[in-house]
Scaffold this active site. Structure first.
Site, mmCIF file in Angstrom:
data_model
loop_
_atom_site.group_PDB
_atom_site.id
_atom_site.type_symbol
_atom_site.label_atom_id
_atom_site.label_comp_id
_atom_site.label_asym_id
_atom_site.label_seq_id
_atom_site.Cartn_x
_atom_site.Cartn_y
_atom_site.Cartn_z
ATOM 1 N N HIS A 38 0.831 -1.201 0.000
ATOM 2 C CA HIS A 38 0.000 0.000 0.000
ATOM 3 C C HIS A 38 0.868 1.255 0.000
ATOM 4 C CE1 HIS A 38 -2.905 3.050 1.115
ATOM 5 N NE2 HIS A 38 -2.279 3.254 2.266
ATOM 6 N N HIS A 64 3.696 7.472 5.711
ATOM 7 C CA HIS A 64 2.508 8.167 6.219
ATOM 8 C C HIS A 64 1.734 7.414 7.302
ATOM 9 C CE1 HIS A 64 0.125 5.893 3.153
ATOM 10 N NE2 HIS A 64 -0.890 6.124 3.975
ATOM 11 N N ASP A 65 1.884 6.112 7.402
ATOM 12 C CA ASP A 65 1.160 5.351 8.424
ATOM 13 C C ASP A 65 2.042 4.855 9.569
ATOM 14 O OD1 ASP A 65 -1.469 5.544 7.496
ATOM 15 O OD2 ASP A 65 -1.222 3.851 6.126
ATOM 16 N N GLU A 68 0.913 6.306 12.991
ATOM 17 C CA GLU A 68 -0.474 5.904 13.255
ATOM 18 C C GLU A 68 -0.622 4.407 13.499
ATOM 19 O OE1 GLU A 68 -4.525 5.877 10.591
ATOM 20 O OE2 GLU A 68 -3.309 7.687 10.554
ATOM 21 N N ASP A 69 0.105 3.594 12.738
ATOM 22 C CA ASP A 69 -0.147 2.152 12.753
ATOM 23 C C ASP A 69 0.976 1.289 13.329
ATOM 24 O OD1 ASP A 69 -2.624 2.574 11.623
ATOM 25 O OD2 ASP A 69 -1.957 2.189 9.586
ATOM 26 N N ASP A 125 -3.541 8.275 -1.100
ATOM 27 C CA ASP A 125 -3.917 7.258 -0.117
ATOM 28 C C ASP A 125 -5.361 6.807 -0.324
ATOM 29 O OD1 ASP A 125 -3.603 5.690 2.350
ATOM 30 O OD2 ASP A 125 -4.840 7.234 3.297
#
Length: 191
Positions: A38, A64-65, A68-69, A125
């Site tokens: 992704h 980018h994640d 957050e993840d 995204d």
């Protein structure tokens, strides 16, 4: 550590970092593809569709994640990639402690405040996510839930239009493809 080499080294460093941080994560789709796919797709959409050549944007897209993840901290990201990349990543990082419905609402509300770098990543995204919903729908997601995701994605992107016309046109094309697929699926189900 800020980069002093060419853009390729920045991108490779980000890919290595993201692949390590997301190594045990899989996408929600039926294929359960590795999560790094992704991140590569988002960066590729920016590069090949949006003609984005700003390395800070490409590196931030790959990362980018991470906050957050994963258990990556702001400090770790800043130490590895500098404040500029970290700042872009933070613009598009959701607070996972909030309920999903609140996070989605906040993405819509704050979209217009995003920098152009963050806005382009957000469009790429959402495009990548909707492509996945078409090609490999998340396990257990009903047709209605998939439609709601696309509608929400459109709502977010509507607030950042004018950022990159090529990305926006591609996003619209993917949304049309999703709508056509959903209609065909509904017709098949009702027949």
């Amino acid at each position: 550590m800020p980069f002093e080499n060419d853009g390729v080294s920045h991108v490779l460093h980000a890919l290595r970092f993201a692949s390590e941080r997301h190594r045990d994560q899989r996408r929600k789709g039926g294929e359960a593809s590795p999560y790094i796919n992704h991140l590569i797709d988002v960066a590729d959409i920016l590069w090949s569709v949006g003609d984005v050549r700003d390395i800070t944007t490409i590196v931030a897209a790959i990362l980018h994640d991470t906050i957050e993840d994963t258990d990556t901290t702001r400090e770790e990201l800043t130490d590895s990639f500098g404040e500029e990349v970290t700042s872009v990543v933070l613009e598009i990082t959701d607070d996972k402690e909030l309920p999903n419905v609140v996070r989605k609402r906040l993405q819509v509300e704050h979209a217009a405040e995003l920098s152009s770098r963050a806005a382009m990543i957000k469009i790429a995204d959402k495009t990548s996510n909707i492509k996945d919903i078409i090609c490999s729908p998340p396990v257990g997601w009903s047709l209605e839930r998939r439609r709601e995701y696309v509608a929400w994605g459109k709502e977010v992107v509507a607030r950042i239009r004018g950022t990159n016309p090529a990305l926006e046109k591609n996003f619209d094309r993917i949304c049309e493809k999703a709508a056509e697929g959903f209609s065909a699926e509904e017709k098949e189900y009702n027949s």
